[in-house]
Design a protein around this motif. Structure first.
Motif, PDB file in Angstrom:
ATOM      1  N   ILE A   1       9.692   3.862  -2.467  1.00  0.00           N
ATOM      2  CA  ILE A   1       8.323   4.191  -2.047  1.00  0.00           C
ATOM      3  C   ILE A   1       7.468   2.930  -2.177  1.00  0.00           C
ATOM      4  CG2 ILE A   1       8.518   6.604  -2.744  1.00  0.00           C
ATOM      5  CD1 ILE A   1       6.825   5.813  -5.247  1.00  0.00           C
ATOM      6  N   ARG A   2       6.365   2.930  -1.465  1.00  0.00           N
ATOM      7  CA  ARG A   2       5.430   1.810  -1.578  1.00  0.00           C
ATOM      8  C   ARG A   2       4.514   2.003  -2.764  1.00  0.00           C
ATOM      9  NH1 ARG A   2       1.352   0.386   1.534  1.00  0.00           N
ATOM     10  NH2 ARG A   2       1.200   2.457   2.469  1.00  0.00           N
TER      11      ARG A   2
ATOM     12  N   ILE B   1       1.200   1.793  -3.778  1.00  0.00           N
ATOM     13  CA  ILE B   1      -0.092   1.627  -3.098  1.00  0.00           C
ATOM     14  C   ILE B   1      -1.169   1.104  -4.037  1.00  0.00           C
ATOM     15  CG2 ILE B   1       0.452   3.406  -1.402  1.00  0.00           C
ATOM     16  CD1 ILE B   1      -1.333   5.324  -2.998  1.00  0.00           C
ATOM     17  N   VAL B   2      -0.872   1.099  -5.347  1.00  0.00           N
ATOM     18  CA  VAL B   2      -1.859   0.573  -6.298  1.00  0.00           C
ATOM     19  C   VAL B   2      -1.872  -0.943  -6.252  1.00  0.00           C
ATOM     20  CG1 VAL B   2      -2.543   0.453  -8.721  1.00  0.00           C
ATOM     21  CG2 VAL B   2      -1.611   2.588  -7.783  1.00  0.00           C
ATOM     22  N   ILE B   3      -0.667  -1.531  -6.352  1.00  0.00           N
ATOM     23  CA  ILE B   3      -0.585  -2.992  -6.301  1.00  0.00           C
ATOM     24  C   ILE B   3      -0.770  -3.496  -4.879  1.00  0.00           C
ATOM     25  CG2 ILE B   3       0.973  -4.964  -6.640  1.00  0.00           C
ATOM     26  CD1 ILE B   3       2.141  -3.566  -9.003  1.00  0.00           C
ATOM     27  N   GLY B   4      -0.185  -2.734  -3.926  1.00  0.00           N
ATOM     28  CA  GLY B   4      -0.275  -3.188  -2.549  1.00  0.00           C
ATOM     29  C   GLY B   4       0.704  -4.329  -2.292  1.00  0.00           C
ATOM     30  N   ARG B   5       0.365  -5.172  -1.324  1.00  0.00           N
ATOM     31  CA  ARG B   5       1.174  -6.330  -0.956  1.00  0.00           C
ATOM     32  C   ARG B   5       2.606  -5.945  -0.576  1.00  0.00           C
ATOM     33  NH1 ARG B   5      -1.108  -7.903  -5.827  1.00  0.00           N
ATOM     34  NH2 ARG B   5       0.937  -7.930  -6.844  1.00  0.00           N
ATOM     35  N   GLY B   6       2.807  -4.709  -0.159  1.00  0.00           N
ATOM     36  CA  GLY B   6       4.130  -4.279   0.303  1.00  0.00           C
ATOM     37  C   GLY B   6       5.155  -4.096  -0.792  1.00  0.00           C
ATOM     38  N   GLU B   7       4.726  -4.091  -2.057  1.00  0.00           N
ATOM     39  CA  GLU B   7       5.690  -3.925  -3.146  1.00  0.00           C
ATOM     40  C   GLU B   7       6.234  -2.501  -3.154  1.00  0.00           C
ATOM     41  OE1 GLU B   7       6.018  -4.622  -7.970  1.00  0.00           O
ATOM     42  OE2 GLU B   7       4.500  -5.675  -6.785  1.00  0.00           O
ATOM     43  N   LYS B   8       7.561  -2.409  -3.415  1.00  0.00           N
ATOM     44  CA  LYS B   8       8.224  -1.101  -3.381  1.00  0.00           C
ATOM     45  C   LYS B   8       8.861  -0.786  -4.733  1.00  0.00           C
ATOM     46  CE  LYS B   8       9.215  -1.117   1.575  1.00  0.00           C
ATOM     47  NZ  LYS B   8      10.266  -1.014   2.618  1.00  0.00           N
ATOM     48  N   VAL B   9       9.005   0.516  -4.992  1.00  0.00           N
ATOM     49  CA  VAL B   9       9.615   1.007  -6.225  1.00  0.00           C
ATOM     50  C   VAL B   9      10.742   1.975  -5.856  1.00  0.00           C
ATOM     51  CG1 VAL B   9       9.252   2.281  -8.375  1.00  0.00           C
ATOM     52  CG2 VAL B   9       7.435   0.811  -7.462  1.00  0.00           C
TER      53      VAL B   9
END
Length: 344
Positions: free
Chosen positions: A291-292, A294-302
């Motif tokens: 999932i993305r 959305i808190v950090i943004g910048r396209g980071e995924k978990v």
């Protein structure tokens, strides 16, 4: 209709062999287990195991065989099971005191409770529900119905391409449908084969002549014929954990159901080519997708962790896919859920 036979002794004997001499300290009891339970018609060994144990497939490790009891490996309606302890280890005993022991039975194994609900899987035990590409290319197929029939049902004769051998003389009529695809590699693992009916070879040749003996739906031109070999359906399942690492997915559900739950039959993307066999128990897990954030943004995924959702037992293995029965589900199950050997 399936009938129990002497092979079922292997099932129950294998499942309920005495492991009383082995350490069973690691066998966890069900927190709500009863102290006693009287077996009733309709029970299965899996159901009863679930009452007493957290992991039903570990039943053999707590089963105490009383040699004084006739058929100590078999359990019948009316039998009483008692939970007790030996040197601090939980054991289960069969108590038939005061009851008539089944000394002479015309069909004794028909009355013993099965390991799993056989009725739930009976239609899938013998029919050729999976065909590979090579089978499809080489299989005879229907080219014409006699007596001006457009489609065929029971009692109707037809011609099929190129059957030159007289034996076997029994053929299943199947209709190739959707391919089973591996969700990770995209490879075709086989094709779903819709069972149409059965037929008997009347004359070899090209074309050969056959008679439809039974039908579940109308046969059409192009339906394939698969040889039917005389064999006993496997019903002597011994639930056990695979001794090799296997990680697979649920890729389909049979019988056209949309929601997957207990006693539904599912298709796995692993088969005999990786060592998967009838009786192997796997746990079902959900999650594992990205999932993305959305808190950090910048396209980071978990990547989400896998969460346990139930258990299934393989009852039939083809080369690259397997059929399995969902034994229990703690939440709704889905296509592409993961399966692997159970872990603590």
């Amino acid at each position: 209709m399936l009938h129990f036979n002497n092979k079922l002794i292997g099932v129950i004997s294998g499942l309920l062999l005495s492991f009383a001499s082995l350490a069973a300290d690691h066998v966890a009891l069900n927190p709500t287990h009863p102290e006693r339970y009287t077996v009733v018609k309709g029970d299965t060994l899996w159901d009863i195991s679930s009452m007493f144990l957290r992991d039903p497939w570990l039943w053999p490790e707590v089963w105490y065989v009383n040699p004084q009891v006739e058929n100590p490996h078999l359990i019948y309606p009316g039998d009483e099971l008692v939970l007790t302890y030996l040197d601090g280890r939980p054991i289960l005993k069969l108590d038939r005191k005061g009851k008539l022991s089944p000394r002479v039975r015309a069909t004794p194994l028909d009355q013993a409770i099965p390991t799993i609900p056989i009725d739930a899987i009976a239609p899938f035990l013998t029919r050729p529900y999976v065909v590979d590409e090579d089978q499809l290319e080489k299989a005879p197929y229907i080219v014409h119905f006699l007596d001006d029939h457009i489609v065929g049902g029971a009692g109707i004769s037809y011609y099929a391409r190129s059957i030159m051998q007289e034996q076997p003389n029994q053929y299943a009529i199947v209709r190739p449908e959707k391919p089973y695809k591996d969700p990770d590699t995209g490879d075709t693992l086989g094709y779903e084969a819709i069972y149409v009916g059965s037929s008997e070879l009347k004359r070899t040749g090209d074309p050969a002549k056959l008679l439809i003996t039974t039908s579940e739906q109308e046969a059409i031109i192009g339906d394939r014929l698969i040889k039917v070999m005389e064999q006993e359906p496997l019903i002597d399942f011994q639930p056990r954990v695979p001794d090799m690492p296997i990680e697979g997915r649920i890729i389909s559900v049979l019988n056209g159901v949309s929601q997957i739950g207990q006693y539904n039959v599912v298709v796995l993307n692993k088969g005999s080519n990786v060592g998967l066999e009838a009786g192997h128990v796997l746990e079902i897990l959900q999650g594992g997708h990205e999932i993305r954030d959305i808190v950090i943004g910048r396209g980071e995924k978990v990547t989400l962790p896998l969460e346990k959702a139930g258990h299934l037992m393989v009852f039939r293995s083809f080369e690259k896919v397997s059929f399995a029965l969902v034994m229990n589900a703690t939440k709704p199950l889905h296509i592409l859920d993961w399966v692997r050997p159970p872990k603590d």
